[in-house]
Design an enzyme around this catalytic site. Structure first.
Site, PDB file in Angstrom:
ATOM      1  N   ASP A   1       0.885  -1.165   0.000  1.00 14.81           N
ATOM      2  CA  ASP A   1       0.000   0.000   0.000  1.00 14.81           C
ATOM      3  C   ASP A   1       0.923   1.215   0.000  1.00 14.81           C
ATOM      4  O   ASP A   1       1.516   1.558   1.025  1.00 14.81           O
ATOM      5  CB  ASP A   1      -0.912  -0.002   1.224  1.00 14.81           C
ATOM      6  CG  ASP A   1      -1.888   1.159   1.214  1.00 14.81           C
ATOM      7  OD1 ASP A   1      -2.274   1.609   0.118  1.00 14.81           O
ATOM      8  OD2 ASP A   1      -2.265   1.624   2.301  1.00 14.81           O
TER       9      ASP A   1
ATOM     10  N   GLU B   1      -1.644  -1.646  -4.538  1.00 19.80           N
ATOM     11  CA  GLU B   1      -2.935  -0.972  -4.658  1.00 19.80           C
ATOM     12  C   GLU B   1      -2.817   0.180  -5.649  1.00 19.80           C
ATOM     13  O   GLU B   1      -1.870   0.955  -5.593  1.00 19.80           O
ATOM     14  CB  GLU B   1      -3.403  -0.459  -3.298  1.00 19.80           C
ATOM     15  CG  GLU B   1      -4.835   0.032  -3.327  1.00 19.80           C
ATOM     16  CD  GLU B   1      -5.389   0.279  -1.938  1.00 19.80           C
ATOM     17  OE1 GLU B   1      -6.322  -0.429  -1.559  1.00 19.80           O
ATOM     18  OE2 GLU B   1      -4.876   1.181  -1.248  1.00 19.80           O
TER      19      GLU B   1
ATOM     20  N   ASP C   1      -2.460   1.169   6.719  1.00 23.74           N
ATOM     21  CA  ASP C   1      -1.697   0.880   5.503  1.00 23.74           C
ATOM     22  C   ASP C   1      -1.161  -0.548   5.500  1.00 23.74           C
ATOM     23  O   ASP C   1      -1.034  -1.167   4.449  1.00 23.74           O
ATOM     24  CB  ASP C   1      -0.526   1.865   5.363  1.00 23.74           C
ATOM     25  CG  ASP C   1      -0.970   3.303   5.494  1.00 23.74           C
ATOM     26  OD1 ASP C   1      -1.130   3.967   4.464  1.00 23.74           O
ATOM     27  OD2 ASP C   1      -1.173   3.751   6.638  1.00 23.74           O
TER      28      ASP C   1
END
Length: 166
Positions: free
Chosen positions: A7, A68, A141
């Site tokens: 992330d 992501e 995260d």
């Protein structure tokens, strides 16, 4: 298959390494975060992200990377900064001969919870449950990085899977 989920961020990049032999059972190898100090110049923050990610890749030897996709609607400065961090992450992975797969937040939510509009709490609870963790990984995260890694494993074992490498 060993997947490194990421992330991306400049201040904090979450990562999670998950292994799966059959596409449905997960084994957590490690998870954590790469933090950079806001007191550093942006170039130094990006260099720190690069060196830390190189160390993680060297230590855990993932087979693929799941990241992501960037999604922002309002703050263009934040989007640009995260885009720069993503560029460093993608380059680092390419230098290490890793295939990179991107997933939208909607795809991750659908894959992990079965519902594309799930909120952060629902995703975090599913990450904890599916991975058999005693607590929800923090900060957000890190849980998101684990969710992206699981999304790749679940997606790649699906008969509907279409390879979408970056």
């Amino acid at each position: 298959m060993r997947v490194l989920g990421i992330d991306p961020g400049i201040a904090l990049t979450g990562y999670g390494i998950i292994e799966s032999k059959n596409g449905s059972e997960f084994k957590v190898i490690d998870y954590g975060r790469i933090e950079t100090s806001s007191s550093l110049k942006k170039s130094m923050r990006l260099l720190h992200l690069y060196t830390e990610l190189c160390s993680i890749i060297s230590l855990y030897q993932p087979d693929v990377v799941a990241i992501e996709e960037l999604f922002f609607s309002k703050n263009s400065k934040t989007a640009i900064t995260i885009g720069e961090a993503r560029g460093v992450i993608i380059l680092t992975c390419i230098q290490n001969n890793l295939s990179i797969y991107e997933y939208t937040p909607l795809q991750v939510k659908q894959s992990i919870t079965g519902y594309g509009r799930a909120d952060k709490t629902q995703i975090q609870k599913m990450v904890k449950s599916l991975l058999g963790l005693s607590e929800i990984p923090k900060p957000d995260d890190v849980a998101d990085a684990l969710a992206v890694a699981m999304c790749h494993i679940l997606s790649s074992s699906s008969v509907l899977y279409q390879e979408d490498e970056v």
